[in-house]
Design a protein around this motif. Structure first.
Motif, mmCIF file in Angstrom:
data_model
loop_
_atom_site.group_PDB
_atom_site.id
_atom_site.type_symbol
_atom_site.label_atom_id
_atom_site.label_comp_id
_atom_site.label_asym_id
_atom_site.label_seq_id
_atom_site.Cartn_x
_atom_site.Cartn_y
_atom_site.Cartn_z
ATOM 1 N N ASN A 57 21.839 -5.919 117.001
ATOM 2 C CA ASN A 57 20.693 -6.828 116.898
ATOM 3 C C ASN A 57 20.943 -7.947 115.898
ATOM 4 O OD1 ASN A 57 19.109 -5.279 118.696
ATOM 5 N ND2 ASN A 57 18.613 -3.869 117.046
ATOM 6 N N ARG A 59 18.810 -10.568 113.613
ATOM 7 C CA ARG A 59 17.452 -10.544 113.073
ATOM 8 C C ARG A 59 17.071 -11.866 112.426
ATOM 9 N NH1 ARG A 59 15.339 -5.427 113.042
ATOM 10 N NH2 ARG A 59 16.810 -3.833 113.692
ATOM 11 N N THR A 64 16.813 -4.634 108.156
ATOM 12 C CA THR A 64 16.297 -4.086 109.413
ATOM 13 C C THR A 64 14.784 -4.163 109.510
ATOM 14 O OG1 THR A 64 16.310 -1.856 108.479
ATOM 15 C CG2 THR A 64 18.260 -2.535 109.753
ATOM 16 N N TYR A 66 13.158 -6.857 109.278
ATOM 17 C CA TYR A 66 12.839 -8.131 109.917
ATOM 18 C C TYR A 66 12.877 -7.982 111.432
ATOM 19 C CZ TYR A 66 13.308 -10.585 105.470
ATOM 20 O OH TYR A 66 13.138 -11.031 104.194
ATOM 21 N N ARG A 67 12.111 -8.812 112.105
ATOM 22 C CA ARG A 67 12.023 -8.807 113.569
ATOM 23 C C ARG A 67 13.385 -9.099 114.186
ATOM 24 N NH1 ARG A 67 11.527 -12.877 116.968
ATOM 25 N NH2 ARG A 67 10.949 -14.416 115.411
ATOM 26 N N ILE A 68 13.657 -8.458 115.312
ATOM 27 C CA ILE A 68 14.875 -8.729 116.079
ATOM 28 C C ILE A 68 14.695 -10.056 116.810
ATOM 29 C CG2 ILE A 68 16.309 -7.973 118.011
ATOM 30 C CD1 ILE A 68 15.486 -5.069 117.238
ATOM 31 N N ALA A 69 15.629 -10.965 116.609
ATOM 32 C CA ALA A 69 15.593 -12.258 117.290
ATOM 33 C C ALA A 69 16.201 -12.127 118.685
ATOM 34 C CB ALA A 69 16.346 -13.311 116.485
ATOM 35 N N THR A 71 19.589 -9.616 120.951
ATOM 36 C CA THR A 71 20.641 -8.606 120.921
ATOM 37 C C THR A 71 21.928 -9.224 121.441
ATOM 38 O OG1 THR A 71 19.019 -6.846 121.256
ATOM 39 C CG2 THR A 71 21.297 -6.317 121.804
ATOM 40 N N TRP A 99 25.293 -8.994 104.977
ATOM 41 C CA TRP A 99 24.769 -9.647 106.175
ATOM 42 C C TRP A 99 25.415 -11.014 106.322
ATOM 43 C CZ3 TRP A 99 20.830 -7.675 109.410
ATOM 44 C CH2 TRP A 99 20.350 -6.423 109.021
ATOM 45 N N ARG A 106 19.830 -17.208 111.911
ATOM 46 C CA ARG A 106 19.548 -15.783 112.102
ATOM 47 C C ARG A 106 20.591 -14.986 111.317
ATOM 48 N NH1 ARG A 106 15.083 -17.533 113.491
ATOM 49 N NH2 ARG A 106 14.484 -17.708 115.656
ATOM 50 N N TYR A 107 20.410 -13.665 111.253
ATOM 51 C CA TYR A 107 21.278 -12.809 110.460
ATOM 52 C C TYR A 107 21.793 -11.645 111.287
ATOM 53 C CZ TYR A 107 18.921 -15.191 106.618
ATOM 54 O OH TYR A 107 18.422 -16.146 105.771
ATOM 55 N N TRP A 109 24.038 -7.916 110.651
ATOM 56 C CA TRP A 109 24.638 -6.994 109.693
ATOM 57 C C TRP A 109 26.147 -6.988 109.906
ATOM 58 C CZ3 TRP A 109 26.262 -1.602 110.596
ATOM 59 C CH2 TRP A 109 26.622 -0.957 109.402
#
Length: 126
Positions: A57, A59, A64, A66-69, A71, A99, A106-107, A109
């Motif tokens: 994901n 984000r 984790t 934070y909302r998933i932007a 996949t 990160w 966006r970010y 991991w």
């Protein structure tokens, strides 16, 4: 005089509050988190390509919580700007808090990327 735009003042006040909290050893509230290009933070001008080794994901923030932007699939190339420390993640046999900040703001991991724990991105966000 009537102020028509209070956003610059809000940014200054938020930056001052976060700085005061950091000096006192307190964590900043989640609403105070900003992308690396926020005032006072240097971001590398040179982008680098990173590649995922597993599906994962991307984000809107570096944790984790934070909302998933969106996949991404395994072996997908992404454009990275810099890396930073965020929320700690344990997955796929790795545990760390590194990160990567992407060019689309966006970010991801670093444990999802090929290479070292930051996908071999050379520039820290500061």
């Amino acid at each position: 005089m009537h102020r028509t735009n209070s956003r610059p003042l809000t940014k200054i006040m938020m930056t001052a509050a976060v700085g005061a909290m950091a000096a006192a050893g307190m964590a900043a509230p989640a609403s105070a988190a900003k992308a690396p290009q926020a005032e006072g933070t240097k971001v590398s001008a040179q982008f680098e390509t990173v590649t995922t080794w597993v599906q994962g994901n991307v984000r809107i923030g570096p944790a984790t919580g934070y909302r998933i932007a969106y996949t991404v699939a395994a072996n997908q190339n992404l454009t990275a700007v810099c890396w930073l420390e965020g929320g700690t993640v344990s997955a796929n046999g790795y545990t760390h808090n590194k990160w990567v900040y992407l060019s689309d703001e966006r970010y991801i991991w670093g444990g999802l990327l090929k290479g070292n724990e930051v996908g071999n991105v050379s520039s820290p966000c500061w």
